[in-house]
Design an enzyme around this catalytic site. Structure first.
Site, PDB file in Angstrom:
ATOM      1  N   HIS A 132      26.177-103.818  11.658  1.00 52.26           N
ATOM      2  CA  HIS A 132      25.909-103.156  13.371  1.00 52.26           C
ATOM      3  C   HIS A 132      24.189-103.137  13.212  1.00 52.26           C
ATOM      4  CE1 HIS A 132      29.154-100.552  12.524  1.00 52.26           C
ATOM      5  NE2 HIS A 132      29.892-101.132  13.480  1.00 52.26           N
ATOM      6  N   GLU A 184      28.460-102.342  24.021  1.00 52.40           N
ATOM      7  CA  GLU A 184      27.654-101.237  24.202  1.00 52.40           C
ATOM      8  C   GLU A 184      26.990-100.532  24.549  1.00 52.40           C
ATOM      9  OE1 GLU A 184      31.735-101.536  21.188  1.00 52.40           O
ATOM     10  OE2 GLU A 184      29.514-101.032  19.968  1.00 52.40           O
ATOM     11  N   PHE A 235      20.990 -97.598  11.741  1.00 47.20           N
ATOM     12  CA  PHE A 235      21.296 -96.095  12.984  1.00 47.20           C
ATOM     13  C   PHE A 235      22.102 -96.349  13.471  1.00 47.20           C
ATOM     14  CE2 PHE A 235      21.174 -94.301  16.570  1.00 47.20           C
ATOM     15  CZ  PHE A 235      21.106 -92.658  16.337  1.00 47.20           C
TER      16      PHE A 235
HETATM   17  N1  GUN Z   1      24.517-100.329  16.589  1.00 45.15           N
HETATM   18  C1  GUN Z   1      24.694 -98.228  16.959  1.00 45.15           C
HETATM   19  N2  GUN Z   1      25.483 -98.256  17.528  1.00 45.15           N
HETATM   20  C2  GUN Z   1      26.271 -99.099  18.522  1.00 45.15           C
HETATM   21  C3  GUN Z   1      26.691 -99.004  18.599  1.00 45.15           C
HETATM   22  O1  GUN Z   1      27.890 -97.925  19.381  1.00 45.15           O
HETATM   23  N3  GUN Z   1      27.574-100.221  18.704  1.00 45.15           N
HETATM   24  C4  GUN Z   1      27.220-101.888  18.337  1.00 45.15           C
HETATM   25  N4  GUN Z   1      28.111-102.333  18.495  1.00 45.15           N
HETATM   26  N5  GUN Z   1      26.086-101.332  17.355  1.00 45.15           N
HETATM   27  C5  GUN Z   1      25.686-100.138  17.306  1.00 45.15           C
END
Ligand code: GUN
Length: 172
Positions: free
Chosen positions: A71, A91, A123
């Site tokens: 992520h 997002e 995070f």
């Molecule tokens: N990294 C932390 N929160 C998020 C999220 O909701 N989506 C994505 N793609 N990466 C994240």
């Protein structure tokens, strides 16, 4: 072939088509969809989501950690460089992270670095269910959790992210 957008289509799909349709639900980790495929047919969307999450929960610790690490940081370097996946871009924008002041951006970067330094992974919060000020508050409180608690919380947030991505896919 046209995209698979209904549960009936997904239940009839071969492994490759199923993985192509659902591979993006878990960030850069199409193995979750691929390894869930043998459990077809799925009764409903809840059954499909729960089977996908079961694959993730049943994976090795190393794979789970790699998934968490796949992520991007919220308002991080990839976001600044417009190098996020389409889903991540949406997002982060939905939480207002594409419209930060210089001070807010600096605060995100400071908290991202502190969190990564404490836990060894980024995070994770389901950004679409939150907003920038709530995220900043949660980042600070979760910084005080234990590593195991944070690892499990990250997996729980990834399940929420996957649910919303699945809803988007099956919406039309
Ligand atoms: N990294 C932390 N929160 C998020 C999220 O909701 N989506 C994505 N793609 N990466 C994240």
């Amino acid at each position: 072939m046209s995209p698979l957008r209904t549960l009936t289509d997904l239940n009839a799909a071969d492994r490759a088509a199923f993985t192509a349709a659902l591979g993006h639900l878990f960030e850069h980790s199409p193995w979750v969809a691929e390894e869930t495929w043998p459990q077809r047919p799925f009764r409903d969307v809840a059954h499909l989501h729960s089977a996908l999450c079961g694959t993730m929960r049943g994976a090795t610790r190393e794979r789970q950690l790699a998934l968490i690490r796949a992520h991007p940081d919220l308002a991080g370097r990839l976001a600044q460089q417009n190098k996020l996946t389409a889903e991540s871009t949406r997002e982060q924008a939905s939480a207002g992270l594409n419209q930060l002041t210089a001070e807010e951006l600096a605060e995100f970067q400071r908290l991202n670095a502190a969190y990564l330094g404490s836990f060894g992974f980024p995070f994770i919060i389901c950004a679409r269910l939150s907003n920038k000020s709530a995220i900043l508050t949660v980042m600070q409180t979760r910084g005080g959790s234990s590593p195991e608690q944070e690892f499990q919380t990250a997996l729980g947030e990834i399940e929420k992210i996957a649910q919303l991505r699945l809803n988007d896919l099956l919406k039309t």
